[in-house]
Design a protein around this motif. Structure first.
Motif, PDB file in Angstrom:
ATOM      1  N   PRO A 148      -1.374  -5.339  -4.317  1.00  0.00           N
ATOM      2  CA  PRO A 148       0.042  -5.017  -4.563  1.00  0.00           C
ATOM      3  C   PRO A 148       0.264  -3.511  -4.639  1.00  0.00           C
ATOM      4  CG  PRO A 148      -0.687  -6.790  -5.999  1.00  0.00           C
ATOM      5  CD  PRO A 148      -1.915  -6.260  -5.316  1.00  0.00           C
ATOM      6  N   ILE A 149       1.392  -3.060  -4.116  1.00  0.00           N
ATOM      7  CA  ILE A 149       1.635  -1.621  -4.024  1.00  0.00           C
ATOM      8  C   ILE A 149       1.684  -0.968  -5.399  1.00  0.00           C
ATOM      9  CG2 ILE A 149       4.178  -1.608  -4.050  1.00  0.00           C
ATOM     10  CD1 ILE A 149       3.840   0.397  -1.587  1.00  0.00           C
ATOM     11  N   ASN A 150       2.124  -1.716  -6.420  1.00  0.00           N
ATOM     12  CA  ASN A 150       2.170  -1.151  -7.766  1.00  0.00           C
ATOM     13  C   ASN A 150       0.783  -0.807  -8.301  1.00  0.00           C
ATOM     14  OD1 ASN A 150       4.940  -1.150  -8.058  1.00  0.00           O
ATOM     15  ND2 ASN A 150       4.998  -3.238  -8.878  1.00  0.00           N
ATOM     16  N   GLU A 151      -0.250  -1.485  -7.760  1.00  0.00           N
ATOM     17  CA  GLU A 151      -1.609  -1.234  -8.237  1.00  0.00           C
ATOM     18  C   GLU A 151      -2.240  -0.001  -7.598  1.00  0.00           C
ATOM     19  OE1 GLU A 151      -4.250  -4.540  -8.344  1.00  0.00           O
ATOM     20  OE2 GLU A 151      -2.720  -5.927  -9.122  1.00  0.00           O
ATOM     21  N   ILE A 152      -1.613   0.546  -6.559  1.00  0.00           N
ATOM     22  CA  ILE A 152      -2.148   1.773  -5.963  1.00  0.00           C
ATOM     23  C   ILE A 152      -1.353   2.995  -6.426  1.00  0.00           C
ATOM     24  CG2 ILE A 152      -2.967   0.502  -3.939  1.00  0.00           C
ATOM     25  CD1 ILE A 152      -0.720   1.908  -2.346  1.00  0.00           C
ATOM     26  N   ILE A 153      -0.395   2.766  -7.324  1.00  0.00           N
ATOM     27  CA  ILE A 153       0.361   3.868  -7.913  1.00  0.00           C
ATOM     28  C   ILE A 153      -0.297   4.248  -9.233  1.00  0.00           C
ATOM     29  CG2 ILE A 153       2.569   4.638  -8.837  1.00  0.00           C
ATOM     30  CD1 ILE A 153       3.922   2.607  -7.028  1.00  0.00           C
ATOM     31  N   PHE A 154      -0.682   5.493  -9.363  1.00  0.00           N
ATOM     32  CA  PHE A 154      -1.374   5.941 -10.564  1.00  0.00           C
ATOM     33  C   PHE A 154      -0.494   6.883 -11.365  1.00  0.00           C
ATOM     34  CE2 PHE A 154      -4.534   4.640  -7.549  1.00  0.00           C
ATOM     35  CZ  PHE A 154      -5.391   3.870  -8.328  1.00  0.00           C
ATOM     36  N   SER A 155      -0.513   6.691 -12.652  1.00  0.00           N
ATOM     37  CA  SER A 155       0.299   7.510 -13.542  1.00  0.00           C
ATOM     38  C   SER A 155      -0.482   8.738 -13.962  1.00  0.00           C
ATOM     39  CB  SER A 155       0.697   6.705 -14.786  1.00  0.00           C
ATOM     40  OG  SER A 155       1.504   5.611 -14.416  1.00  0.00           O
ATOM     41  N   GLY A 156       0.112   9.888 -13.711  1.00  0.00           N
ATOM     42  CA  GLY A 156      -0.473  11.137 -14.157  1.00  0.00           C
ATOM     43  C   GLY A 156       0.247  11.612 -15.406  1.00  0.00           C
ATOM     44  N   PRO A 157      -0.011  12.815 -15.834  1.00  0.00           N
ATOM     45  CA  PRO A 157       0.661  13.351 -17.021  1.00  0.00           C
ATOM     46  C   PRO A 157       2.124  13.691 -16.752  1.00  0.00           C
ATOM     47  CG  PRO A 157      -0.730  15.025 -16.003  1.00  0.00           C
ATOM     48  CD  PRO A 157      -0.992  13.751 -15.272  1.00  0.00           C
ATOM     49  N   ASN A 158       2.900  13.802 -17.798  1.00  0.00           N
ATOM     50  CA  ASN A 158       4.286  14.303 -17.740  1.00  0.00           C
ATOM     51  C   ASN A 158       5.201  13.475 -16.844  1.00  0.00           C
ATOM     52  OD1 ASN A 158       2.408  16.540 -18.475  1.00  0.00           O
ATOM     53  ND2 ASN A 158       4.323  17.626 -18.845  1.00  0.00           N
ATOM     54  N   ASN A 159       5.044  12.154 -16.889  1.00  0.00           N
ATOM     55  CA  ASN A 159       5.948  11.270 -16.140  1.00  0.00           C
ATOM     56  C   ASN A 159       5.820  11.428 -14.624  1.00  0.00           C
ATOM     57  OD1 ASN A 159       7.749   9.123 -16.490  1.00  0.00           O
ATOM     58  ND2 ASN A 159       9.540  10.427 -16.161  1.00  0.00           N
ATOM     59  N   ILE A 160       4.618  11.830 -14.173  1.00  0.00           N
ATOM     60  CA  ILE A 160       4.333  11.969 -12.749  1.00  0.00           C
ATOM     61  C   ILE A 160       3.474  10.789 -12.294  1.00  0.00           C
ATOM     62  CG2 ILE A 160       3.178  13.363 -10.998  1.00  0.00           C
ATOM     63  CD1 ILE A 160       5.535  14.821 -12.010  1.00  0.00           C
ATOM     64  N   SER A 161       3.798  10.227 -11.127  1.00  0.00           N
ATOM     65  CA  SER A 161       2.968   9.180 -10.522  1.00  0.00           C
ATOM     66  C   SER A 161       2.561   9.641  -9.121  1.00  0.00           C
ATOM     67  CB  SER A 161       3.738   7.860 -10.429  1.00  0.00           C
ATOM     68  OG  SER A 161       4.149   7.418 -11.701  1.00  0.00           O
ATOM     69  N   TYR A 162       1.479   9.045  -8.596  1.00  0.00           N
ATOM     70  CA  TYR A 162       1.094   9.434  -7.239  1.00  0.00           C
ATOM     71  C   TYR A 162       0.433   8.273  -6.500  1.00  0.00           C
ATOM     72  CZ  TYR A 162      -4.025   9.840  -7.543  1.00  0.00           C
ATOM     73  OH  TYR A 162      -5.362   9.566  -7.634  1.00  0.00           O
ATOM     74  N   ILE A 163       0.524   8.342  -5.173  1.00  0.00           N
ATOM     75  CA  ILE A 163      -0.137   7.399  -4.268  1.00  0.00           C
ATOM     76  C   ILE A 163      -0.996   8.203  -3.306  1.00  0.00           C
ATOM     77  CG2 ILE A 163       0.178   5.764  -2.371  1.00  0.00           C
ATOM     78  CD1 ILE A 163       2.804   4.896  -3.608  1.00  0.00           C
ATOM     79  N   SER A 164      -2.236   7.772  -3.128  1.00  0.00           N
ATOM     80  CA  SER A 164      -3.097   8.403  -2.139  1.00  0.00           C
ATOM     81  C   SER A 164      -3.008   7.641  -0.830  1.00  0.00           C
ATOM     82  CB  SER A 164      -4.551   8.410  -2.627  1.00  0.00           C
ATOM     83  OG  SER A 164      -5.405   8.880  -1.604  1.00  0.00           O
ATOM     84  N   ALA A 165      -2.827   8.377   0.258  1.00  0.00           N
ATOM     85  CA  ALA A 165      -2.691   7.731   1.563  1.00  0.00           C
ATOM     86  C   ALA A 165      -4.026   7.267   2.120  1.00  0.00           C
ATOM     87  CB  ALA A 165      -2.023   8.677   2.565  1.00  0.00           C
ATOM     88  N   GLY A 166      -5.123   7.903   1.722  1.00  0.00           N
ATOM     89  CA  GLY A 166      -6.408   7.548   2.313  1.00  0.00           C
ATOM     90  C   GLY A 166      -6.335   7.703   3.820  1.00  0.00           C
ATOM     91  N   ASN A 167      -6.811   6.699   4.535  1.00  0.00           N
ATOM     92  CA  ASN A 167      -6.727   6.713   5.992  1.00  0.00           C
ATOM     93  C   ASN A 167      -5.773   5.642   6.496  1.00  0.00           C
ATOM     94  OD1 ASN A 167      -8.813   8.744   6.569  1.00  0.00           O
ATOM     95  ND2 ASN A 167     -10.184   7.250   5.622  1.00  0.00           N
ATOM     96  N   GLY A 168      -4.976   5.094   5.576  1.00  0.00           N
ATOM     97  CA  GLY A 168      -4.210   3.896   5.891  1.00  0.00           C
ATOM     98  C   GLY A 168      -3.085   4.036   6.875  1.00  0.00           C
ATOM     99  N   PHE A 169      -2.293   5.105   6.784  1.00  0.00           N
ATOM    100  CA  PHE A 169      -1.101   5.142   7.611  1.00  0.00           C
ATOM    101  C   PHE A 169      -1.405   5.373   9.085  1.00  0.00           C
ATOM    102  CE2 PHE A 169       1.767   4.835   4.098  1.00  0.00           C
ATOM    103  CZ  PHE A 169       2.900   4.326   4.685  1.00  0.00           C
ATOM    104  N   SER A 170      -2.636   5.749   9.402  1.00  0.00           N
ATOM    105  CA  SER A 170      -2.997   5.840  10.812  1.00  0.00           C
ATOM    106  C   SER A 170      -3.045   4.449  11.428  1.00  0.00           C
ATOM    107  CB  SER A 170      -4.365   6.518  10.965  1.00  0.00           C
ATOM    108  OG  SER A 170      -5.359   5.774  10.286  1.00  0.00           O
ATOM    109  N   LYS A 171      -3.085   3.400  10.577  1.00  0.00           N
ATOM    110  CA  LYS A 171      -3.181   2.027  11.061  1.00  0.00           C
ATOM    111  C   LYS A 171      -1.847   1.290  11.028  1.00  0.00           C
ATOM    112  CE  LYS A 171      -7.737   2.003   8.891  1.00  0.00           C
ATOM    113  NZ  LYS A 171      -8.544   1.441   7.818  1.00  0.00           N
ATOM    114  N   VAL A 172      -0.823   1.957  10.480  1.00  0.00           N
ATOM    115  CA  VAL A 172       0.453   1.268  10.309  1.00  0.00           C
ATOM    116  C   VAL A 172       1.026   0.781  11.637  1.00  0.00           C
ATOM    117  CG1 VAL A 172       2.876   1.652   9.684  1.00  0.00           C
ATOM    118  CG2 VAL A 172       1.080   2.342   8.135  1.00  0.00           C
TER     119      VAL A 172
END
Length: 286
Positions: free
Chosen positions: A85-109
């Motif tokens: 699930p997409i929510n599980e690849i969203i990571f919470s950082g400090p100060n109300n910041i979240s991030y998603i790492s693309a890895g190599n995935g979007f080359s396959k979209v």
């Protein structure tokens, strides 16, 4: 009756919500501090009460997690290949910041079937209503998917330095974007300027040639100085904006963000209009 009232409140909240402002941060070449600007801009926006998501789109070379000092357990590749699930690849950082790492995935979209792409777009649209700003830290190069993200976002931050090669590459990147579409708002940032005057000359020169040869107005967003606090913050894996709030570069970045919010008047799209998703959907459904 209470259940009906609660449903009505949720419905009204959904109607009143608006999609996040989308910003792509791009440069013509590597090594100009693009990712650092992305992260620290996000922290400045969050400090003003905004909920911010950083989407690391530097495919295969992303380092947002390193700058934030957090681990990246999953990437967009895991979402695509393992159906996480997409929510599980969203990571919470400090100060109300979240991030998603693309890895190599979007080359396959582009290879994905229609049903999966539709699901991906629907989930991206949901994310837009969970945040105030989504910042895409774009990788170098003009791949098909990179270009479509650039042509779909609300605003594009172009990062250069005073070095001649960086200026030339920044112009080439802006030219490439403009030749595809004149609609995009381009905001120019000069980073690592030894002197204020050097930065002013750099951005003014680019602004002039863009108007002269491409008839495109670009906004000068800010000039960020060369500052030793940046290196110290990177080593500590903490954004300089929070680690050294009174440093020259933090104060200049704060001014830059305020200029942006003032210039754009922070006008998010209405809930009935979401051009980012609409443009992406048009691209993937061709």
């Amino acid at each position: 009756m209470s259940d009906q009232a609660e449903k009505l409140r949720k419905k009204l909240k959904a109607i009143e919500s608006t999609p996040a402002k989308t910003i792509a941060v791009v440069s013509g070449k590597g090594g100009v501090g693009k990712s650092n600007i992305t992260v620290n801009t996000a922290f400045s926006l969050a400090q003003k009460g905004n909920k911010v998501l950083i989407f690391d789109f530097d495919i295969g070379m992303g380092n947002i997690n390193v700058l934030l000092g957090v681990d990246k357990k999953y990437t967009i590749s895991d979402y695509i290949e393992k159906d996480i699930p997409i929510n599980e690849i969203i990571f919470s950082g400090p100060n109300n910041i979240s991030y998603i790492s693309a890895g190599n995935g979007f080359s396959k979209v582009l290879e994905l079937d229609h049903i999966f792409v539709q699901r991906l777009l629907e989930e991206l649209e949901k994310l837009q209503y969970q945040y105030d700003f989504i910042l895409f830290d774009m990788g170098a190069g003009a791949t098909t998917v990179n270009l479509q993200i650039l042509l779909s976002v609300d605003d594009i931050f172009v990062v250069t330095t005073p070095e001649p090669t960086s200026v030339t590459d920044a112009y080439s990147m802006m030219k490439y974007i403009v030749l595809q579409s004149l609609e995009n708002n381009l905001f120019l940032i000069c980073n690592r300027s030894e002197k204020e005057k050097e930065g002013i000359i750099t951005v003014n020169r680019l602004q002039t040639v863009m108007k002269k040869f491409l008839n495109k107005d670009i906004h000068i967003l800010g000039i960020l100085p060369e500052d030793s606090h940046v290196r110290k913050a990177v080593i500590r894996q903490i954004p300089f904006y929070t680690e050294f709030p009174h440093s020259s570069i933090s104060e200049k970045l704060e001014k830059m963000v305020r200029n942006y919010l003032g210039e754009t008047k922070y006008e998010k799209q209405s809930s009935q209009s979401n051009p980012f998703i609409r443009k992406l959907r048009s691209f993937f459904e061709r």
